[in-house]
Design a protein around this motif. Sequence first.
Motif, PDB file in Angstrom:
ATOM      1  N   ARG A 102       4.061 -11.565  -7.601  1.00  0.00           N
ATOM      2  CA  ARG A 102       5.000 -10.631  -6.952  1.00  0.00           C
ATOM      3  C   ARG A 102       4.399  -9.230  -6.899  1.00  0.00           C
ATOM      4  NH1 ARG A 102       9.463 -13.035 -10.334  1.00  0.00           N
ATOM      5  NH2 ARG A 102       9.167 -11.172 -11.624  1.00  0.00           N
ATOM      6  N   GLY A 103       3.674  -8.860  -7.959  1.00  0.00           N
ATOM      7  CA  GLY A 103       3.018  -7.551  -7.990  1.00  0.00           C
ATOM      8  C   GLY A 103       1.967  -7.442  -6.887  1.00  0.00           C
ATOM      9  N   LEU A 104       1.241  -8.521  -6.679  1.00  0.00           N
ATOM     10  CA  LEU A 104       0.233  -8.545  -5.617  1.00  0.00           C
ATOM     11  C   LEU A 104       0.893  -8.335  -4.252  1.00  0.00           C
ATOM     12  CD1 LEU A 104      -2.525  -9.176  -4.331  1.00  0.00           C
ATOM     13  CD2 LEU A 104      -2.134 -11.593  -4.800  1.00  0.00           C
ATOM     14  N   LYS A 105       2.034  -8.952  -4.091  1.00  0.00           N
ATOM     15  CA  LYS A 105       2.751  -8.788  -2.815  1.00  0.00           C
ATOM     16  C   LYS A 105       3.165  -7.326  -2.615  1.00  0.00           C
ATOM     17  CE  LYS A 105       6.485 -10.936  -0.125  1.00  0.00           C
ATOM     18  NZ  LYS A 105       5.852 -11.885   0.810  1.00  0.00           N
ATOM     19  N   LEU A 106       3.586  -6.698  -3.696  1.00  0.00           N
ATOM     20  CA  LEU A 106       3.939  -5.273  -3.604  1.00  0.00           C
ATOM     21  C   LEU A 106       2.691  -4.420  -3.346  1.00  0.00           C
ATOM     22  CD1 LEU A 106       6.335  -5.239  -6.677  1.00  0.00           C
ATOM     23  CD2 LEU A 106       7.037  -4.846  -4.291  1.00  0.00           C
ATOM     24  N   PHE A 107       1.588  -4.833  -3.967  1.00  0.00           N
ATOM     25  CA  PHE A 107       0.332  -4.082  -3.835  1.00  0.00           C
ATOM     26  C   PHE A 107      -0.099  -3.994  -2.370  1.00  0.00           C
ATOM     27  CE2 PHE A 107      -4.251  -3.422  -4.011  1.00  0.00           C
ATOM     28  CZ  PHE A 107      -4.399  -2.502  -5.037  1.00  0.00           C
ATOM     29  N   ILE A 108       0.051  -5.103  -1.654  1.00  0.00           N
ATOM     30  CA  ILE A 108      -0.382  -5.104  -0.243  1.00  0.00           C
ATOM     31  C   ILE A 108       0.766  -4.751   0.701  1.00  0.00           C
ATOM     32  CG2 ILE A 108      -2.211  -6.791  -0.671  1.00  0.00           C
ATOM     33  CD1 ILE A 108      -0.366  -8.847   0.786  1.00  0.00           C
ATOM     34  N   GLY A 109       1.969  -4.595   0.140  1.00  0.00           N
ATOM     35  CA  GLY A 109       3.123  -4.341   0.995  1.00  0.00           C
ATOM     36  C   GLY A 109       3.828  -3.044   0.653  1.00  0.00           C
ATOM     37  N   LYS A 110       5.020  -3.205   0.083  1.00  0.00           N
ATOM     38  CA  LYS A 110       5.903  -2.074  -0.181  1.00  0.00           C
ATOM     39  C   LYS A 110       5.262  -0.919  -0.971  1.00  0.00           C
ATOM     40  CE  LYS A 110      10.447  -1.422  -2.338  1.00  0.00           C
ATOM     41  NZ  LYS A 110      11.474  -2.058  -3.195  1.00  0.00           N
ATOM     42  N   GLY A 111       4.250  -1.234  -1.819  1.00  0.00           N
ATOM     43  CA  GLY A 111       3.621  -0.188  -2.630  1.00  0.00           C
ATOM     44  C   GLY A 111       2.553   0.590  -1.888  1.00  0.00           C
ATOM     45  N   PHE A 112       2.105   0.049  -0.757  1.00  0.00           N
ATOM     46  CA  PHE A 112       1.058   0.684   0.063  1.00  0.00           C
ATOM     47  C   PHE A 112      -0.260   0.922  -0.678  1.00  0.00           C
ATOM     48  CE2 PHE A 112       4.945   2.102   2.296  1.00  0.00           C
ATOM     49  CZ  PHE A 112       4.664   1.515   3.528  1.00  0.00           C
ATOM     50  N   CYS A 113      -0.437   0.296  -1.817  1.00  0.00           N
ATOM     51  CA  CYS A 113      -1.674   0.502  -2.585  1.00  0.00           C
ATOM     52  C   CYS A 113      -2.901   0.136  -1.752  1.00  0.00           C
ATOM     53  CB  CYS A 113      -1.651  -0.332  -3.853  1.00  0.00           C
ATOM     54  SG  CYS A 113      -0.055  -0.373  -4.696  1.00  0.00           S
ATOM     55  N   ILE A 114      -2.757  -0.889  -0.924  1.00  0.00           N
ATOM     56  CA  ILE A 114      -3.877  -1.407  -0.141  1.00  0.00           C
ATOM     57  C   ILE A 114      -4.401  -0.383   0.874  1.00  0.00           C
ATOM     58  CG2 ILE A 114      -2.376  -2.434   1.627  1.00  0.00           C
ATOM     59  CD1 ILE A 114      -5.223  -4.477   0.518  1.00  0.00           C
ATOM     60  N   LEU A 115      -3.618   0.633   1.167  1.00  0.00           N
ATOM     61  CA  LEU A 115      -4.124   1.656   2.091  1.00  0.00           C
ATOM     62  C   LEU A 115      -5.419   2.265   1.568  1.00  0.00           C
ATOM     63  CD1 LEU A 115      -1.024   3.649   3.355  1.00  0.00           C
ATOM     64  CD2 LEU A 115      -2.431   1.996   4.597  1.00  0.00           C
ATOM     65  N   CYS A 116      -5.546   2.401   0.265  1.00  0.00           N
ATOM     66  CA  CYS A 116      -6.749   3.038  -0.306  1.00  0.00           C
ATOM     67  C   CYS A 116      -7.556   2.082  -1.172  1.00  0.00           C
ATOM     68  CB  CYS A 116      -6.347   4.249  -1.131  1.00  0.00           C
ATOM     69  SG  CYS A 116      -5.372   5.435  -0.178  1.00  0.00           S
ATOM     70  N   HIS A 117      -6.904   1.189  -1.869  1.00  0.00           N
ATOM     71  CA  HIS A 117      -7.618   0.235  -2.734  1.00  0.00           C
ATOM     72  C   HIS A 117      -7.811  -1.051  -1.931  1.00  0.00           C
ATOM     73  CE1 HIS A 117      -6.970   2.864  -6.248  1.00  0.00           C
ATOM     74  NE2 HIS A 117      -5.729   3.031  -5.814  1.00  0.00           N
TER      75      HIS A 117
END
Length: 430
Positions: free
Chosen positions: A264-279
Motif C-alpha cells: 500500500r505504501g508503494l502505491k502511495l509512493f507512485i500515486g497520492k504521495g507524489f514521491c515518484i516525481l523526484c525519486h
Amino acid sequence: MSSHVSAPKIQHNYLCTICLISAITLALIGCGDEGTLSMNGDIETEVDIFTKREWAVIQRLSPLPEVPPPSPTNRFADNPDAALLGQKFFFDERFSIDATVSCATCHSPFYGFADVEATSLGVDRGTRNAPTLLNVAYNQWHFWDGRADSLWAQALIALEGEKEQAGTRLQYTHLIKNLYRKDYEVVFGPLPNLVNTDRFPPNGKPGDPQFDNMSEADKIAVNTVFANIGKAIEAYERLLISRNAPFDQYVAGDMNAISIEAKRGLKLFIGKGFCILCHDTPSFTDNEFHNLGVPQGKFPEDTGRYDGIKQLLDSPFNGGGIYSDDPDVPQRILNFLEPTQQHQGQFKTPTLRNVALTAPYFHTGEFPTLRSIIEFNNAGGVPNGFVGMREGTLEPLELNEQEVQDLVAFLLTLTGELSSEHLLREPELP
Ligand code: HEC
Ligand code: HEC
C-alpha cells in the motif's frame, strides 16, 4: 508476468526532467487501458492493489543495474588494483592533518556508509549530514549541492576540507611516496621525483605560499598524484553496490517479499504521495536538485545548489579540466550550468535505497526518523526557516495515519544486500 519483464535502465535525465515528469504524470493519470493487474493468477491481493499502468511505473524502479554507469573522466574507475588501493586510502587515517580522520570516520560501513550523527565530526564539526556511499556511483552529482561532478573530484574536496580531513595535497603526495609507492606505481606509473623538498615542500595546498610558489609544472605533477588518489578511491566506491532489496524481489515476482502495508505504501509512493516525481529511477533519485523548504534550524543559511554550481565551475578537478581523462562531454554539460536565483536553497534528491540504515535525514540531519520526513511532506513542508523559494508543486498530501505508516513500511523494503564482505573491512595498511 510476461508483459512486464523488461529491465528499466538507469536514467541520467538531467537534461530532460521536464519530459520525464510529463511522462510519469501521464502514466499516473493513465489514458485508457486501466485494467487491473493479473499476476500469475495465484496472488489475489496484487490484483486489488495495482493497475497495469501502476505496475509499469513500478518497474521503472527495479532492478538496480548490476554495474553503475561508466565514469569516463577516470580511466582507472574499473581497475581492480586501483580499487584495492582506494580501499586502503578510504580507511587510512594518516590521510588527514593529524592522522585521526579517514573517510570511514564519517562513512562507517556499520551504518550503511553514512553517519549516525546529524552532522559529522571530522577535524571540525560540519553543517550537513553525511549521505550513504552505497550505490553512490549511480549518482551523477556529488554532495548535497552537487559541487563535484565525479567521485574522484569529490574525494579530493574531503581530503583537504577544513572540517573533514584538513590535510594538504603536498602532504598526501609525500605520504604516497613513503608508504604506498609500489602499489601506486603499479597502477598509475612513476611518481615524480619528490626528493628535493625545496621544489616539493612537505606540506601545502593552493592558498599556502609553499604550494603557490612552486613552478607550474611541479604543481601539475602534485595535482596529478592528488587526482590519482581520488581516482583510486572512486574505483573502490564503485564496488559499494547494494541491490536485491525485498522491494526488488517483489518486482521480480516474489509476491511475499514485502508486506501488504509496504505494498500500500508503494502505491502511495507512485500515486497520492507524489514521491515518484523526484525519486523516479532504480536508485530512487532524479539526479536533480529541489528546494523542499527544509528548515535550516540551528545551522547558518545554506544556499545549496547555487554555491555548488559556482564551486564546480571553479574547480580545476571538474570533469572538463586537465586532470579529467575524458573532458569533452563533461565540459559541454558544465557549459550549461550557471547559478541563478532558482538554484538558491536547492539540494540533491538523495537515493532512498538503504534509507532505513542512514538516519538522521535531510541535508541538515535534523530529521530523526523516516516518519518525521513523511510528516514533513504530508504537511506540505513548514512555512519558514529555509533559503530561497520552495518548489511550487509541494502541497499538503492529506495522508491519514495508516497511510503515513504504509509509506514508512515501503521505505523499509529498500534495504539491499552488499556484494562482498571484504569491502566492509579495513584492509591491511602499509
Ligand atoms: C568529517 C566527516 C567526513 C569525512 C572525513 C568524509 N566525509 Fe564524505 N561526506 C561527509 C558529509 C557531511 C557529506 C555531505 C557534505 C555536503 O554535501 O556538503 C559527505 C559527502 C560525501 C559524498 C557525496 C555523497 C552524495 O550522495 O552526494 C561522497 C561520495 C563522500 N562524502 C565520500 C567521502 C570520501 C571518499 C571521503 C574520504 C576521502 C570522505 N567522504 C570523507 C562527511 C565526511
Ligand atoms: C520535489 C521533489 C521531491 C518529492 C516530490 C519528494 N522528495 Fe524526497 N527528497 C527530495 C529532496 C530534494 C530531498 C533532500 C532535501 C534536503 O535535504 O533539503 C529529499 C529527501 C528525502 C528523504 C531523506 C533521505 C536522506 O537520506 O536524507 C526521504 C526519506 C524522502 N525524501 C522520501 C520521500 C517520500 C516518501 C516522498 C513522497 C511522500 C518524497 N520524498 C517526495 C525530493 C523530493
